[in-house]
Design an enzyme around this catalytic site. Structure first.
Site, mmCIF file in Angstrom:
data_model
loop_
_atom_site.group_PDB
_atom_site.id
_atom_site.type_symbol
_atom_site.label_atom_id
_atom_site.label_comp_id
_atom_site.label_asym_id
_atom_site.label_seq_id
_atom_site.Cartn_x
_atom_site.Cartn_y
_atom_site.Cartn_z
ATOM 1 C CE LYS A 43 -4.393 -2.014 1.064
ATOM 2 N NZ LYS A 43 -5.512 -2.181 2.131
ATOM 3 N NE ARG A 79 -7.438 -8.507 -0.085
ATOM 4 C CZ ARG A 79 -6.911 -7.777 -0.897
ATOM 5 N NH1 ARG A 79 -6.000 -6.930 -0.794
ATOM 6 N NH2 ARG A 79 -7.838 -7.799 -2.296
HETATM 7 N N1 HH2 Z 1 -7.282 -3.937 0.816
HETATM 8 C C1 HH2 Z 1 -7.548 -3.768 -0.506
HETATM 9 C C2 HH2 Z 1 -8.807 -4.749 -1.182
HETATM 10 N N2 HH2 Z 1 -9.642 -5.494 -0.272
HETATM 11 N N3 HH2 Z 1 -9.758 -6.619 1.945
HETATM 12 C C3 HH2 Z 1 -9.445 -6.455 3.304
HETATM 13 N N4 HH2 Z 1 -9.956 -7.308 4.278
HETATM 14 N N5 HH2 Z 1 -8.537 -5.387 3.690
HETATM 15 C C4 HH2 Z 1 -7.744 -4.570 3.020
HETATM 16 O O1 HH2 Z 1 -7.120 -3.995 3.643
HETATM 17 C C5 HH2 Z 1 -8.000 -4.524 1.588
HETATM 18 C C6 HH2 Z 1 -9.192 -5.582 1.238
HETATM 19 C C7 HH2 Z 1 -6.987 -3.096 -1.579
HETATM 20 O O2 HH2 Z 1 -5.714 -3.631 -1.965
HETATM 21 P P1 HH2 Z 1 -5.854 -4.596 -3.478
HETATM 22 O O3 HH2 Z 1 -7.011 -5.517 -3.604
HETATM 23 O O4 HH2 Z 1 -4.412 -4.795 -3.725
HETATM 24 O O5 HH2 Z 1 -6.064 -3.371 -4.608
HETATM 25 P P2 HH2 Z 1 -7.427 -2.903 -5.407
HETATM 26 O O6 HH2 Z 1 -8.487 -2.423 -4.287
HETATM 27 O O7 HH2 Z 1 -6.937 -1.603 -6.157
HETATM 28 O O8 HH2 Z 1 -7.934 -4.087 -6.266
#
Ligand code: HH2
Length: 267
Positions: free
Chosen positions: A214, A248
């Site tokens: 992040k 995650r």
């Molecule tokens: N962060 C993201 C997405 N889902 N779920 C949980 N439980 N906790 C988190 O911190 C979290 C999450 C964001 O990250 P990412 O999936 O890598 O990116 P994007 O939202 O751009 O798909």
């Protein structure tokens, strides 16, 4: 699933064109399934399949499009059965289809606020659910976020959402809590939440942390998204030491190794 004897690793599988670190890489179901198999081989305990980016500024995705993205992948993983599946969604229709195809975990960044029908789908499906703290919505959440005391505010929110989930018929034993690193938080807010994570753990439910790659890690290290594994591991090991249960991450193998060593060291 809540009975993991050791820190659990949730591998990120974004079937999206626009996710912040892996957008577009796994839109093709064959590429997504190959990545899921790779993460399983690297020691992931479950894979989190998502069809809508929640990065700051992301635009919402319609239900049909989200279903079209995730369901071929969820169905194939469910048939195969090699690794448990989590569905990263805020939509009842997507959660219903995914749990029907074998997903055992619903990861909802809106903490059951986005779709009034989602709580009932979780309750009926028997799936576990993760309730995430987010200030506002992805489009605007990074516009000057402010809190009186970020940890107390997040803790109060998660306590209220846990009570809501239970009132909607989801047993507390099936609920995970997540402070929502990066969801409407500044660098200092994220660090304060990680430093005082024990106060969230004290709510008595297992805690999931999503710090992977992040922006705050980029701010601290000056590194681009794909180069943030070491920073991510530092955050996750410290979160583990403070009582978090699941992590995650995009970088499964390195995270698993770091957590195994941390776990053995702490005893
Ligand atoms: N962060 C993201 C997405 N889902 N779920 C949980 N439980 N906790 C988190 O911190 C979290 C999450 C964001 O990250 P990412 O999936 O890598 O990116 P994007 O939202 O751009 O798909």
């Amino acid at each position: 699933m809540t009975a993991f004897a050791r820190p659990a690793v949730m591998g990120v599988l974004n079937v999206t064109p626009d996710s912040f670190s892996d957008g577009g890489e796994y839109l093709d179901p064959a590429a997504a399934l190959a990545h899921a198999a790779r993460m399983a081989a690297e020691g992931a305990d479950l894979v989190d399949v998502g069809g809508e980016s929640t990065r700051p500024g992301a635009s919402p995705v319609g239900e049909d499009e989200e279903l079209r993205r995730v369901m071929p992948v969820v169905e194939a993983l469910g048939r195969d059965g090699a690794i448990p599946v989590s569905i990263d969604t805020s939509k009842a229709a997507v959660a219903r289809a995914a749990t029907g195809a074998g997903a055992r975990f619903v990861n909802d960044v809106t903490a059951l606020r986005g779709d009034p029908a989602l709580a009932a789908v979780v309750a009926e499906s028997g799936a576990e659910v993760c309730l995430v703290h987010m200030r506002g919505e992805p489009r605007t959440m990074q516009d000057d976020p402010r809190y009186d005391d970020v940890v107390a505010d997040v803790k109060g929110f998660l306590e209220e959402r846990l009570a809501f989930a239970v009132a909607e018929g989801i047993p507390a034993e099936r609920v995970w809590l997540d402070p929502g690193i990066g969801f409407g938080k500044t660098l200092d807010h994220n660090l304060e939440l990680l430093r005082r994570l024990g106060e969230i753990v004290a709510l008595g439910r297992p805690v999931l942390v999503g710090a992977s790659r992040k922006r705050f890690i980029g701010t601290l290290t000056g590194r681009a998204e794909q180069e943030r594994a070491a920073g991510t591991i530092a955050a996750n090991v410290l979160a583990f030491e403070r009582g978090a249960h699941m992590f995650r991450v995009h970088d499964v193998a390195a995270t698993r190794d770091a957590l195994l060593v941390a776990s053995a060291t702490l005893g």
